[in-house]
Write a protein that holds these residues in place. Structure first.
Motif, mmCIF file in Angstrom:
data_model
loop_
_atom_site.group_PDB
_atom_site.id
_atom_site.type_symbol
_atom_site.label_atom_id
_atom_site.label_comp_id
_atom_site.label_asym_id
_atom_site.label_seq_id
_atom_site.Cartn_x
_atom_site.Cartn_y
_atom_site.Cartn_z
ATOM 1 N N PRO A 98 -15.592 -6.333 -1.687
ATOM 2 C CA PRO A 98 -14.679 -5.560 -2.429
ATOM 3 C C PRO A 98 -15.366 -4.674 -3.263
ATOM 4 N N CYS A 99 -16.633 -4.786 -3.740
ATOM 5 C CA CYS A 99 -17.237 -3.742 -4.562
ATOM 6 C C CYS A 99 -17.376 -2.293 -3.806
ATOM 7 N N ILE A 100 -17.480 -2.505 -2.538
ATOM 8 C CA ILE A 100 -17.544 -1.210 -1.648
ATOM 9 C C ILE A 100 -16.250 -0.465 -1.719
ATOM 10 N N ASP A 101 -15.232 -1.295 -1.519
ATOM 11 C CA ASP A 101 -13.755 -0.645 -1.637
ATOM 12 C C ASP A 101 -13.506 -0.123 -2.948
ATOM 13 N N CYS A 102 -13.992 -0.791 -3.982
ATOM 14 C CA CYS A 102 -13.788 -0.357 -5.682
ATOM 15 C C CYS A 102 -14.523 0.981 -5.802
ATOM 16 N N ASN A 103 -15.823 1.037 -5.270
ATOM 17 C CA ASN A 103 -16.298 2.263 -5.167
ATOM 18 C C ASN A 103 -15.893 3.492 -4.703
ATOM 19 N N ARG A 104 -15.439 3.094 -3.538
ATOM 20 C CA ARG A 104 -14.807 4.233 -2.579
ATOM 21 C C ARG A 104 -13.459 4.813 -3.192
ATOM 22 N N TYR A 105 -12.324 3.620 -3.217
ATOM 23 C CA TYR A 105 -11.146 4.190 -3.693
ATOM 24 C C TYR A 105 -10.741 4.279 -5.007
ATOM 25 N N LEU A 106 -11.587 3.822 -5.981
ATOM 26 C CA LEU A 106 -11.373 3.953 -7.086
ATOM 27 C C LEU A 106 -12.476 4.871 -8.269
ATOM 28 N N LYS A 107 -13.752 4.427 -7.935
ATOM 29 C CA LYS A 107 -14.482 5.409 -8.704
ATOM 30 C C LYS A 107 -14.553 6.635 -8.190
ATOM 31 N N PHE A 108 -14.795 6.566 -6.818
ATOM 32 C CA PHE A 108 -15.065 8.016 -6.059
ATOM 33 C C PHE A 108 -13.811 8.762 -5.499
ATOM 34 N N GLU A 109 -12.701 8.271 -5.843
ATOM 35 C CA GLU A 109 -11.510 8.883 -5.480
ATOM 36 C C GLU A 109 -10.613 8.955 -6.579
ATOM 37 N N LYS A 110 -10.101 7.992 -7.292
ATOM 38 C CA LYS A 110 -9.087 8.095 -8.555
ATOM 39 C C LYS A 110 -9.892 8.734 -9.379
ATOM 40 N N LEU A 111 -11.120 8.332 -9.901
ATOM 41 C CA LEU A 111 -11.848 8.573 -11.147
ATOM 42 C C LEU A 111 -12.428 10.175 -10.802
ATOM 43 N N TYR A 112 -12.755 10.175 -9.471
ATOM 44 C CA TYR A 112 -13.433 11.329 -9.517
ATOM 45 C C TYR A 112 -12.233 12.609 -9.231
ATOM 46 N N LEU A 113 -11.020 12.108 -8.999
ATOM 47 C CA LEU A 113 -9.888 13.319 -9.037
ATOM 48 C C LEU A 113 -9.611 13.427 -10.590
ATOM 49 N N ARG A 114 -9.671 12.563 -11.203
ATOM 50 C CA ARG A 114 -9.381 12.576 -12.691
ATOM 51 C C ARG A 114 -10.408 13.590 -13.424
ATOM 52 N N MET A 115 -11.630 13.347 -12.946
ATOM 53 C CA MET A 115 -12.646 14.245 -13.430
ATOM 54 C C MET A 115 -12.283 15.794 -13.043
ATOM 55 N N GLN A 116 -12.097 16.094 -11.822
ATOM 56 C CA GLN A 116 -11.604 17.274 -11.426
ATOM 57 C C GLN A 116 -10.209 17.830 -12.367
ATOM 58 N N GLU A 117 -9.465 16.740 -12.580
ATOM 59 C CA GLU A 117 -8.171 17.255 -13.225
ATOM 60 C C GLU A 117 -8.521 17.854 -14.705
ATOM 61 N N MET A 118 -9.631 16.982 -15.336
ATOM 62 C CA MET A 118 -10.168 17.211 -16.568
ATOM 63 C C MET A 118 -10.861 18.738 -16.465
ATOM 64 N N GLN A 119 -11.274 19.065 -15.456
ATOM 65 C CA GLN A 119 -11.994 20.532 -15.277
ATOM 66 C C GLN A 119 -13.548 20.239 -15.491
ATOM 67 N N MET A 120 -14.078 18.996 -15.394
ATOM 68 C CA MET A 120 -15.391 18.458 -15.548
ATOM 69 C C MET A 120 -16.365 18.984 -14.278
ATOM 70 N N ASP A 121 -17.667 18.805 -14.601
ATOM 71 C CA ASP A 121 -18.545 19.366 -13.519
ATOM 72 C C ASP A 121 -18.994 17.980 -12.671
ATOM 73 N N THR A 122 -19.081 17.097 -13.330
ATOM 74 C CA THR A 122 -19.683 15.906 -12.302
ATOM 75 C C THR A 122 -19.274 14.658 -12.899
ATOM 76 N N ILE A 123 -19.385 13.650 -12.166
ATOM 77 C CA ILE A 123 -18.973 12.172 -12.318
ATOM 78 C C ILE A 123 -20.272 11.415 -12.452
ATOM 79 N N VAL A 124 -20.438 10.556 -13.526
ATOM 80 C CA VAL A 124 -21.708 9.897 -13.594
ATOM 81 C C VAL A 124 -21.262 8.352 -13.739
ATOM 82 N N THR A 125 -22.116 7.574 -13.049
ATOM 83 C CA THR A 125 -22.062 6.287 -13.005
ATOM 84 C C THR A 125 -23.577 5.573 -13.198
#
Length: 361
Positions: A98-125
């Motif tokens: 499930p950690c793979i799915d969490c990274n794929r669908y949450l960190k690098f999909e939902k949170l990544y989109l939130r980063m773009q919506e906030m007009q930021m340049d990069t996501i960091v983990t």
């Protein structure tokens, strides 16, 4: 000034990642993803992530670094993309990560989109991995973390070129010891905090019990079979077993028995000896390639079939239907459907996929 959204789990790695990005001159914002209601009494904070303690630890570090800090509620997405997939896989006789799915669908999909919506340049983990741009190929490459004992590139094989172009893993250049030293020197509350060990929504490790509570369905008992297909006992339900399992079978035999096969359609679990667990070939679907566009021709790789499994020499190729085929030089023990196979060329992740079958030859 460039802006970075820091995915803060409350652990020491993401906290130090935030500090390092500030030192690189980024304007940083901290964010914790609320994924699961993990406030059961008696759950020790060192066993799992996503607790209230983790949120408060992340908030404390963000405050110390004078960073804005947010908690984003992604519980509905987590249930759909991680918990539902976890249950579905076990019901198919597979063993998911499930950690793979969490990274794929949450960190690098939902949170990544939130980063773009906030007009930021990069996501960091705080992952122990590295992103490198290769001038020769014009591609972003995912590489192992320099601390081989903590390398987490295996769980990141789904990253796309676009995501890699806007992702940074600052602690991938450091050892865990160095990360803790930095946290201690900067007075972080979580400098000595243990790493989380268990799946956040199954803190007691009882996967079958969780699935029964989650679905409201009681496991159906069925037949244990030997490798000749003969009944030799009764199992508790297919969700209780995984390939290679030895403990908890409840079968007396003159030699050790292991789970060698799970068939939900027939509601059977096949048991055999250790020699019956070895396979030379596997296939994988849902494939993502990072260092190349395709694998039409066989290539030599090092292949990893589980997070803690040492890489093994193999040949890999994809067929026109998009299926990844991997043939190992030597048979591998307990290749398990639902786990990921990740291919490496030295320190570089070639790509990976979800294991869908294993063959002895």
């Amino acid at each position: 000034m460039k802006k970075a959204l820091i995915a803060m789990s409350g652990g020491v790695d993401s906290s130090v990642a935030a500090l390092l990005m500030q030192q690189k001159g980024y304007e940083c914002v901290g964010a914790t993803m609320k994924l699961f209601e993990n406030e059961q009494a008696g759950v020790k904070r060192e066993k799992t992530c996503c607790s209230l303690d983790d949120v408060e630890d992340a908030r404390s570090v963000a405050y110390r670094l004078h960073m804005p800090y947010y908690v984003f509620n992604f519980t509905a997405n987590f249930e759909k993309e991680v918990m539902d997939r976890f249950v579905c896989a076990y019901e198919k006789g597979w063993t998911p990560n499930p950690c793979i799915d969490c990274n794929r669908y949450l960190k690098f999909e939902k949170l990544y989109l939130r980063m773009q919506e906030m007009q930021m340049d990069t996501i960091v983990t705080g992952h122990y991995a590295r992103v490198v741009y290769d001038e020769a190929s014009g591609r972003y490459l995912l590489k192992k973390g320099l601390d081989n004992s903590k390398d987490q590139s295996y769980v990141l094989y789904n990253l796309t070129q676009e995501q890699l172009a806007h992702t940074q893993f600052p602690v991938g250049e450091l050892s865990k010891h160095e990360v803790r030293e930095i946290a201690e020197a900067n007075g972080f509350i979580n400098a000595d905090k243990p790493d989380s060990q268990d799946i956040c929504f199954v803190p007691d490790g009882d996967y079958a019990g969780f699935i029964e509570r989650y679905t409201g369905k009681t496991s159906r008992t069925g037949a244990f079979l030997n490798t000749a297909g003969e009944p030799i006992g009764t199992h508790r339900g297919v969700i209780h077993y995984t390939i290679g399992q030895r403990k908890g079978l409840g079968i007396s035999a003159p030699h050790p028995l292991y789970v060698c096969g799970i068939c939900p359609e027939q509601n059977t679990v096949t048991l055999g000896g250790s020699q019956d667990l070895f396979s030379r070939r596997l296939t994988a679907t849902d494939v993502n390639l990072i260092s190349c566009d395709s694998l039409e021709k066989p290539v030599r790789v090092q292949a990893k079939i589980r997070y803690r499994h040492p890489e093994q020499p193999a040949t890999a190729w994809c067929t026109p239907d998009g299926v990844l085929h991997v043939e190992f030089d030597e048979p591998q023990r307990a290749i398990t459907c639902g786990q990921a196979v990740v291919l490496y060329d030295g320190e570089t992740v070639v790509g990976g996929g979800r294991i869908s079958s294993a063959e002895k030859s």
